[in-house]
Enzyme design. Structure first.
Site, PDB file in Angstrom:
ATOM      1  NE  ARG A   1      -3.159   0.766  -0.672  1.00 30.44           N
ATOM      2  CZ  ARG A   1      -3.545   0.944  -1.917  1.00 30.44           C
ATOM      3  NH1 ARG A   1      -3.233   2.065  -2.557  1.00 30.44           N
ATOM      4  NH2 ARG A   1      -4.203   0.011  -2.562  1.00 30.44           N
TER       5      ARG A   1
ATOM      6  CE  LYS B   1      -3.257  28.921  -3.416  1.00 31.83           C
ATOM      7  NZ  LYS B   1      -4.256  29.415  -4.379  1.00 31.83           N
TER       8      LYS B   1
ATOM      9  CE  LYS C   1       0.107  35.418  -0.198  1.00 33.90           C
ATOM     10  NZ  LYS C   1       0.103  34.997  -1.600  1.00 33.90           N
TER      11      LYS C   1
ATOM     12  CG  ASP D   1      -2.938  37.603  -6.790  1.00 33.26           C
ATOM     13  OD1 ASP D   1      -2.955  36.415  -7.144  1.00 33.26           O
ATOM     14  OD2 ASP D   1      -3.566  38.026  -5.802  1.00 33.26           O
TER      15      ASP D   1
ATOM     16  CD  GLU E   1      -0.616  38.400  -3.706  1.00 35.31           C
ATOM     17  OE1 GLU E   1      -1.379  39.029  -2.927  1.00 35.31           O
ATOM     18  OE2 GLU E   1      -0.369  37.183  -3.580  1.00 35.31           O
TER      19      GLU E   1
END
Length: 275
Positions: free
Chosen positions: A93, A128, A160, A211, A190
């Protein structure tokens, strides 16, 4: 990945499944068997490095028919194994999870990369990723043809919108932070509109991220970049899909980043068979 880190990861993955010991091994089945992994659908292979090292740790022999990044078809054998039956079944597995997960990401990434053919734009991944699986998932995107964006907060400074709310002068901040970060580390900002992009370009950053800008806005930023700061790289991000990625690439940006190649990838269906 460094071998020590790879080994630590694989041992933890095995421990998760085996726990205090595979109950089947109480039968002490030391029969030597041959097995293989069969593709139940088309895909792009990824995970070979992990499986080869896992087999070394378990004294199993494995021979891959495909290299990482190669396309396979439904019904084809991916890799063959030889070794102790108990050891192989205990790892079955884990082997399949690693190959299916990694190949699923590589397969979706490959589809995005194919849409960029004929352009000068590259596909970037994002942060992400699933917790503790960043190296594994970014390795998988590379096998699909993407280029890694930053691996973490320590290899590139990205400002950001949440950072920018407390920066009064971007130019002054960039000048100050240049003296406090490694000389090889890039600075990316960004930007959500053309005005912000202009400020970032004038601040002499290394990368400007467009963005969630529409195509027309990005074209304006590209034109402005070419005129006042041609060495700055441009990245487009936000709401980019298989259906529109080529349109973004045609604007003249250097790269597009897509989080979906990790968090929306579906595992490839594989199965292990014993001869």
């Amino acid at each position: 990945m460094h071998k020590i880190l790879l080994d630590d990861f694989l041992k933890e993955v095995l421990k998760e499944d085996i726990g205090r010991g595979d109950l089947y091994t109480r039968m002490q089945n030391n029969t030597q068997v041959e097995a293989y992994v069969l593709a139940k659908e088309d895909g792009v292979l990824s995970g070979r490095m992990y499986i080869e090292r896992l087999c070394e740790l378990l004294n199993l022999k494995c021979e891959f028919i495909f290299d990482d990044g190669m396309v396979f078809k439904r019904g084809e054998r991916i890799v063959s194994f030889e070794g102790n039956m108990s050891e192989l079944l205990s790892a079955e597995r884990t082997i399949l999870n690693l190959l299916e997960h990694s190949s699923g990401i590589a397969t979706l990434t490959h589809k995005y990369v194919q849409r960029l053919e004929g352009t000068n734009c590259v596909l970037l991944d994002t942060r992400k990723t699933r917790p503790l699986l960043r190296d594994f998932e970014k390795y998988s995107t590379r096998n699909g043809g993407a280029v890694n964006h930053r691996l973490g907060l320590d290899d590139c400074l990205m400002l950001k919108d949440t950072h920018l709310t407390r920066i009064l002068s971007l130019k002054k901040f960039i000048d100050d932070i240049r003296c406090k970060t490694p000389i090889v580390s890039k600075i990316e900002v960004e930007c959500e509109n053309v005005l912000q992009a202009k400020e970032a370009l004038e601040a002499e950053v290394d990368i400007v991220m467009c963005d969630n800008m529409d195509i027309q806005m990005i074209q304006e930023v590209v034109k402005m970049r070419n005129e006042i700061a041609p060495s700055v790289l441009l990245e487009a991000s936000g709401n980019i899909t298989l259906g529109n990625i080529k349109e973004y690439a045609k604007t003249g940006v250097d790269a597009v980043s897509v989080g979906a190649i990790t968090h929306q990838a579906v595992w490839v269906d594989l199965s292990m068979k014993i001869d």
